[in-house]
Design a protein around this motif. Sequence first.
Motif, PDB file in Angstrom:
ATOM      1  N   PHE A 246       0.847  -1.183   0.000  1.00 46.73           N
ATOM      2  CA  PHE A 246       0.000   0.000   0.000  1.00 46.73           C
ATOM      3  C   PHE A 246       0.884   1.235   0.000  1.00 46.73           C
ATOM      4  CE2 PHE A 246      -2.883   3.176   1.669  1.00 46.73           C
ATOM      5  CZ  PHE A 246      -4.084   2.846   1.066  1.00 46.73           C
ATOM      6  N   PRO A 247       0.643   2.214  -0.884  1.00 42.69           N
ATOM      7  CA  PRO A 247       1.522   3.385  -0.954  1.00 42.69           C
ATOM      8  C   PRO A 247       1.492   4.196   0.335  1.00 42.69           C
ATOM      9  CG  PRO A 247      -0.441   3.689  -2.311  1.00 42.69           C
ATOM     10  CD  PRO A 247      -0.424   2.261  -1.896  1.00 42.69           C
ATOM     11  N   ASN A 248       2.698   4.577   0.803  1.00 42.23           N
ATOM     12  CA  ASN A 248       2.854   5.367   2.033  1.00 42.23           C
ATOM     13  C   ASN A 248       2.151   4.693   3.204  1.00 42.23           C
ATOM     14  OD1 ASN A 248       2.354   7.735  -0.349  1.00 42.23           O
ATOM     15  ND2 ASN A 248       4.256   7.842   0.816  1.00 42.23           N
ATOM     16  N   TYR A 249       2.437   3.402   3.357  1.00 44.81           N
ATOM     17  CA  TYR A 249       1.734   2.612   4.368  1.00 44.81           C
ATOM     18  C   TYR A 249       1.984   3.140   5.778  1.00 44.81           C
ATOM     19  CZ  TYR A 249       0.532  -1.383   7.318  1.00 44.81           C
ATOM     20  OH  TYR A 249       0.010  -2.187   8.282  1.00 44.81           O
ATOM     21  N   ALA A 250       3.262   3.448   6.114  1.00 44.31           N
ATOM     22  CA  ALA A 250       3.585   3.921   7.463  1.00 44.31           C
ATOM     23  C   ALA A 250       2.888   5.247   7.767  1.00 44.31           C
ATOM     24  CB  ALA A 250       5.098   4.063   7.605  1.00 44.31           C
ATOM     25  N   PHE A 251       2.845   6.126   6.773  1.00 47.69           N
ATOM     26  CA  PHE A 251       2.192   7.429   6.974  1.00 47.69           C
ATOM     27  C   PHE A 251       0.706   7.255   7.271  1.00 47.69           C
ATOM     28  CE2 PHE A 251      -0.349  10.780   4.929  1.00 47.69           C
ATOM     29  CZ  PHE A 251       0.010  11.865   5.708  1.00 47.69           C
ATOM     30  N   TRP A 252       0.022   6.414   6.488  1.00 43.63           N
ATOM     31  CA  TRP A 252      -1.417   6.248   6.679  1.00 43.63           C
ATOM     32  C   TRP A 252      -1.730   5.511   7.973  1.00 43.63           C
ATOM     33  CZ3 TRP A 252      -4.098   9.478   4.186  1.00 43.63           C
ATOM     34  CH2 TRP A 252      -3.756   9.871   2.889  1.00 43.63           C
ATOM     35  N   VAL A 253      -0.840   4.623   8.419  1.00 42.73           N
ATOM     36  CA  VAL A 253      -1.035   3.980   9.723  1.00 42.73           C
ATOM     37  C   VAL A 253      -0.945   5.003  10.843  1.00 42.73           C
ATOM     38  CG1 VAL A 253       0.007   2.372  11.365  1.00 42.73           C
ATOM     39  CG2 VAL A 253      -0.302   1.697   8.984  1.00 42.73           C
ATOM     40  N   GLU A 254       0.035   5.909  10.736  1.00 41.63           N
ATOM     41  CA  GLU A 254       0.169   6.952  11.748  1.00 41.63           C
ATOM     42  C   GLU A 254      -1.038   7.886  11.739  1.00 41.63           C
ATOM     43  OE1 GLU A 254       1.942   8.872  14.931  1.00 41.63           O
ATOM     44  OE2 GLU A 254       2.449   6.975  13.945  1.00 41.63           O
ATOM     45  N   GLY A 256      -4.040   7.063  10.892  1.00 45.67           N
ATOM     46  CA  GLY A 256      -5.135   6.335  11.513  1.00 45.67           C
ATOM     47  C   GLY A 256      -5.039   6.304  13.023  1.00 45.67           C
ATOM     48  N   ASN A 257      -3.827   6.109  13.543  1.00 46.86           N
ATOM     49  CA  ASN A 257      -3.653   6.098  14.999  1.00 46.86           C
ATOM     50  C   ASN A 257      -3.963   7.454  15.614  1.00 46.86           C
ATOM     51  OD1 ASN A 257      -2.877   3.406  14.944  1.00 46.86           O
ATOM     52  ND2 ASN A 257      -0.705   3.887  14.725  1.00 46.86           N
ATOM     53  N   LEU A 258      -3.461   8.522  14.974  1.00 42.06           N
ATOM     54  CA  LEU A 258      -3.736   9.863  15.493  1.00 42.06           C
ATOM     55  C   LEU A 258      -5.235  10.174  15.434  1.00 42.06           C
ATOM     56  CD1 LEU A 258      -0.759  11.846  13.911  1.00 42.06           C
ATOM     57  CD2 LEU A 258      -1.022  11.141  16.300  1.00 42.06           C
ATOM     58  N   THR A 259      -5.886   9.726  14.383  1.00 44.12           N
ATOM     59  CA  THR A 259      -7.331   9.948  14.269  1.00 44.12           C
ATOM     60  C   THR A 259      -8.085   9.207  15.365  1.00 44.12           C
ATOM     61  OG1 THR A 259      -7.103  10.186  11.872  1.00 44.12           O
ATOM     62  CG2 THR A 259      -9.304   9.798  12.724  1.00 44.12           C
ATOM     63  N   ALA A 260      -7.685   7.985  15.636  1.00 45.60           N
ATOM     64  CA  ALA A 260      -8.335   7.212  16.696  1.00 45.60           C
ATOM     65  C   ALA A 260      -8.120   7.857  18.060  1.00 45.60           C
ATOM     66  CB  ALA A 260      -7.809   5.782  16.682  1.00 45.60           C
ATOM     67  N   ASP A 261      -6.893   8.359  18.319  1.00 39.59           N
ATOM     68  CA  ASP A 261      -6.626   9.025  19.602  1.00 39.59           C
ATOM     69  C   ASP A 261      -7.458  10.291  19.742  1.00 39.59           C
ATOM     70  OD1 ASP A 261      -4.832   7.041  20.184  1.00 39.59           O
ATOM     71  OD2 ASP A 261      -3.074   8.172  19.522  1.00 39.59           O
ATOM     72  N   GLY A 262      -7.553  11.063  18.662  1.00 38.60           N
ATOM     73  CA  GLY A 262      -8.352  12.276  18.720  1.00 38.60           C
ATOM     74  C   GLY A 262      -9.823  11.987  18.948  1.00 38.60           C
TER      75      GLY A 262
END
Length: 300
Positions: A246-254, A256-262
């Motif tokens: 998946f393109p820019n996989y690490a970026f999109w995982v981060e 997603g995590n920030l969105t979940a925390d918010g």
Amino acid sequence: MSMLLFLESLPHYTAVCSLLASSMMFSISCEGSIVVWTLVIQLMMCGRAVFATDGTESCKLKSESESERKVLNRLEALTHKNFTVEHTIGKESYTYVFQLCGDAGGVKDAGVIQIDKKTPTKPTVIGKYTSTQAIGGSDWVMLIYRDGEAYDQHCSKEQRKAYVMISCNRNTDMGQLEVVVEDRNRSTDCFYLFELDSSSVCPAIESHLSPGSIILIIAFVLLALYLVGGFLYQRLIVGAKGMEQFPNYAFWVEVGNLTADGCDFVCRSQNREQAPAYRGVTTEPLEEEPDERDDHLLPM
């Protein structure tokens, strides 16, 4: 059998047959395969010639005008076909045949004919396509054939004429011909009225896209290009496997995590840290316990 019926419906069926017969006599001395191919080629050439010369151009307008010619051109899909309907009035039974800009039932210049079952070999010409008038609206066309055979007793023995109302119906290419009325109980201006449904007279459906729809389409196209291009790059160039393709996989995982925390911080009402349990305080003073004295344990 279907090919023969198709040829019989053409206005120049006799000419086509003569050409095929001449080609057959010319090729009879050759091998069987050559005869077959010669017949096929002749049929294709004749068919193209027939359809190239006939059509709505065969209709001769009562008063030639560009507007009426445009109306006729809308009916091009209905040419080269006989439309037949049976109609009974009391003890009289008739068969009507209509053809657009062609010889109806093989009768020369006849656009609409009437066949009496008592005398089927003597059709009556109701209107001729050599005397045509075409009136069109947004989703209908009125075709008028004039200069038919004169009445014997009705309508002051004037010439017959036919009105063919062709209405829009997107569900059918060529509908069934229907007889609406034969109005002959008047002194003058009598007529036959027919109805026919066809999609050829339907207006084109225009598609209007709003600016928002255009922006969404562009966004989806760019997203698809990003996903497909990034996937191919990660797999073929980088050599990634699994989810790392998946393109820019690490970026999109981060992200997603920030969105979940918010979401957890904003939407949940429970405090993240538990306050210490509350204990009530008694109003009575606590009694002081007497200090234990160990003086007696000391040596005297």
